[in-house]
Design a protein around this motif. Structure first.
Motif, short mmCIF file in Angstrom:
data_model
loop_
_atom_site.label_atom_id
_atom_site.label_comp_id
_atom_site.label_asym_id
_atom_site.label_seq_id
_atom_site.Cartn_x
_atom_site.Cartn_y
_atom_site.Cartn_z
N GLY A 73 0.79 -1.23 0.00
CA GLY A 73 0.00 0.00 0.00
C GLY A 73 0.82 1.28 0.00
O GLY A 73 0.26 2.37 0.12
N ILE A 74 2.14 1.17 -0.14
CA ILE A 74 2.98 2.37 -0.13
C ILE A 74 2.58 3.32 -1.26
O ILE A 74 2.54 4.54 -1.10
N ASN A 75 2.25 2.74 -2.42
CA ASN A 75 1.98 3.56 -3.60
C ASN A 75 0.60 4.20 -3.59
O ASN A 75 0.24 4.92 -4.53
N GLN A 76 -0.17 3.96 -2.53
CA GLN A 76 -1.44 4.68 -2.39
C GLN A 76 -1.21 6.11 -1.93
O GLN A 76 -2.09 6.96 -2.05
N LYS A 77 -0.03 6.37 -1.38
CA LYS A 77 0.29 7.72 -0.92
C LYS A 77 0.64 8.61 -2.12
O LYS A 77 1.23 8.15 -3.09
N LYS A 78 0.31 9.90 -2.00
CA LYS A 78 0.43 10.79 -3.15
C LYS A 78 1.73 11.57 -3.20
O LYS A 78 2.15 12.00 -4.27
N THR A 79 2.37 11.79 -2.06
CA THR A 79 3.56 12.64 -2.04
C THR A 79 4.80 11.83 -1.67
O THR A 79 4.71 10.74 -1.09
N VAL A 80 5.97 12.39 -1.99
CA VAL A 80 7.24 11.74 -1.65
C VAL A 80 7.36 11.58 -0.14
O VAL A 80 7.75 10.52 0.36
N ALA A 81 7.01 12.62 0.60
CA ALA A 81 7.13 12.57 2.06
C ALA A 81 6.26 11.47 2.66
O ALA A 81 6.69 10.74 3.56
N GLU A 82 5.03 11.34 2.16
CA GLU A 82 4.12 10.32 2.67
C GLU A 82 4.65 8.92 2.37
O GLU A 82 4.64 8.04 3.23
N ARG A 83 5.12 8.72 1.14
CA ARG A 83 5.63 7.39 0.77
C ARG A 83 6.88 7.03 1.56
O ARG A 83 7.05 5.88 1.98
N GLU A 84 7.76 8.01 1.76
CA GLU A 84 8.97 7.73 2.54
C GLU A 84 8.62 7.33 3.96
O GLU A 84 9.21 6.41 4.53
N GLU A 85 7.64 8.01 4.54
CA GLU A 85 7.25 7.74 5.92
C GLU A 85 6.72 6.32 6.07
O GLU A 85 7.11 5.57 6.98
N VAL A 86 5.81 5.92 5.17
CA VAL A 86 5.23 4.59 5.24
C VAL A 86 6.27 3.52 4.91
O VAL A 86 6.36 2.49 5.58
N ALA A 87 7.08 3.77 3.88
CA ALA A 87 8.09 2.80 3.48
C ALA A 87 9.10 2.54 4.59
O ALA A 87 9.51 1.40 4.84
N LYS A 88 9.51 3.60 5.28
CA LYS A 88 10.48 3.44 6.38
C LYS A 88 9.87 2.63 7.53
O LYS A 88 10.57 1.85 8.18
N ALA A 89 8.58 2.84 7.76
CA ALA A 89 7.91 2.06 8.82
C ALA A 89 7.90 0.58 8.46
O ALA A 89 8.17 -0.29 9.31
N TYR A 90 7.62 0.26 7.19
CA TYR A 90 7.63 -1.14 6.76
C TYR A 90 9.05 -1.69 6.76
O TYR A 90 9.28 -2.87 7.06
N GLN A 91 10.01 -0.85 6.40
CA GLN A 91 11.41 -1.28 6.42
C GLN A 91 11.80 -1.76 7.82
O GLN A 91 12.41 -2.82 7.98
N ARG A 92 11.42 -0.97 8.83
CA ARG A 92 11.73 -1.36 10.22
C ARG A 92 10.99 -2.64 10.61
O ARG A 92 11.54 -3.51 11.29
N SER A 93 9.72 -2.75 10.17
CA SER A 93 8.91 -3.91 10.54
C SER A 93 9.48 -5.20 9.95
O SER A 93 9.60 -6.22 10.64
N TYR A 94 9.85 -5.16 8.66
CA TYR A 94 10.40 -6.37 8.02
C TYR A 94 11.76 -6.73 8.61
O TYR A 94 12.08 -7.90 8.78
#
Length: 433
Positions: A73-94
């Motif tokens: 669902g990272i690509n559901q976000k519209k801005t670079v800042a939003e995608r970076e925030e969600v992606a980093k959270a998943y990065q930590r989780s994985y």
């Protein structure tokens, strides 16, 4: 060199076999984020998919060549800042899952989540996990607020040696310690002021929402934060203006910042929020049918009637010739492309402009841009009341205008802004003093 000995049991008449595995070879690589770029800049254009990934060692060849990637669902976000925030959270989780022994070839992530009680979370990892879920489909401003307040909580937990606690060992008494810290101990270093009750309640609300996510994932049995009562607060900011103050403000703006008059008009007549105004595009104004399209706080997109009182103001903006994709209000005092890193900085731009007006006219911090919205709603209520319309009917009439979802919500709002005045009740007095 570390080795692992796997003993395979065979029928009793057969010899026992041993398998020696070289444990010095790590089974997985570091979890990373793939970010597509165009002309050297991070891209969120259609087709440019972001994802988190890592490599897993092939058990047969011993080579680390199995690429595991997850979009989540990272690509559901519209801005670079939003995608970076969600992606980093998943990065930590994985990364956390891999370190806890998760095998992506044997256990799909959805199966891992289907029985979350088997996961062992610390308070910190649980909050980060819940945050990643909560902000997946939220707007940038909401995600930023959740991230800030949850980090505030985790900073306190770190200092008080609670962030490493197993999640199930963090109890209601521990959270009350955090509440005591907010109410009694915390002082803002920059301003030297304590937190307001409203700010404390907003932090409690965010943490409660994250605990609800943990409950929904069956990581905890109950959300004990939800039962903590709200603190009594007296709103100070955004006090409504009187009619004489509005006249004074407009007179000042006509001479010093006429562009701000147009911005404020969208607060007064369509009764929009500042962030909703900064999201407007030129194409959102239909001047044939006089309809305004708005991306709101609670709805993805909705429409407003452009009332007659507002139409001359839009005419003065002279929008013909501007591309529909241009932002309606910008820092250039005209429609243009305006893409700051954070959406909130657009609102801050106009907030800072109005601060100059307040300073010049001697208004305190209890006034802000939201004061105009409160003023408009209070004016509508009092005008209808002056016509002798019953209170219940006024509430019904105002709900589609103010966009409150319930009668109780609108009544509570009117109580908070303290501008709804009672009707003249001289006729029911028997006292003549």
């Amino acid at each position: 060199m570390k080795i692992e000995v796997n003993i395979t049991k065979e029928p009793t008449k057969e010899p026992i076999s041993f398998e020696i595995v070289d444990m010095s070879k790590k089974k997985y690589s570091e979890v990373k984020i793939y970010i597509p770029k165009k002309k050297g800049r991070k891209s969120v254009a259609p087709g440019d998919k972001w994802y988190v990934y890592f490599y897993w060692r092939d058990p047969e060849t011993g080579k680390m060549n199995i690429k595991c990637k997850y979009y989540r669902g990272i690509n559901q976000k519209k801005t670079v800042a939003e995608r970076e925030e969600v992606a980093k959270a998943y990065q930590r989780s994985y990364q956390m899952l891999l370190e806890q022994g998760w095998n992506p070839l044997k256990n799909k992530i959805k199966n891992q989540r289907s029985s979350p009680k088997k996961q062992k979370h610390t308070l910190k990892s649980a909050i980060e996990y819940a945050l990643a879920i909560k902000i997946r489909n939220t707007k940038e401003s909401t995600a930023r607020d959740y991230k800030f307040r949850s980090q505030f909580f985790l900073d306190w937990a770190d200092v008080n040696f609670k962030s490493g606690l197993p999640l199930e060992q963090f109890k209601l008494e521990d959270f009350y310690q955090f509440m005591d810290y907010l109410e009694l101990d915390y002082i803002n270093k920059a301003s030297g002021e304590r937190l307001s009750n409203t700010s404390i309640d907003n932090t409690r609300r965010v943490i409660s929402a994250l605990f609800t996510e943990l409950k929904n994932k069956r990581l905890i049995d109950t959300n004990f934060v939800k039962g903590i009562p709200k603190l009594k607060s007296e709103p100070l900011k955004n006090r409504p203006f009187t009619h004489s103050q509005l006249i004074e403000i407009k007179k000042y703006l006509e001479e010093h910042d006429p562009y701000l008059i147009q911005f404020i008009s969208f607060l007064l007549y369509p009764i929009l929020r500042p962030i909703e105004i900064t999201r407007l595009k030129v194409r959102d104004l239909n001047t044939e049918d006089w309809i305004l399209g708005v991306e709101t706080k609670t709805e993805a997109f909705s429409y407003r009637k452009i009332i007659t009182k507002m139409q001359p103001i839009i005419g003065q903006m002279e929008l013909k010739g501007y591309p529909g994709s241009y932002s309606l209000f910008t820092n250039e005092n005209k429609p243009s492309i305006w893409l700051p890193k954070q959406e909130k900085s657009k609102v801050n731009h106009f907030t800072n402009r109005f601060k100059k007006v307040k300073k010049a006219l001697g208004y305190g911090k209890e006034y802000g841009l939201y004061s105009f919205r409160h003023t408009a709603i209070g004016d509508l209520y009092n005008s209808k009341q002056a016509e002798g319309i019953p209170e219940q009917q006024i509430i019904y009439d105002l709900m589609p205008i103010t966009r409150h979802k319930s009668e109780a919500g609108l009544r509570n709002y009117l109580r908070n802004i303290k501008i709804a005045l009672p009707a003249d009740h001289s006729d029911i007095y028997t006292i003549d003093f």
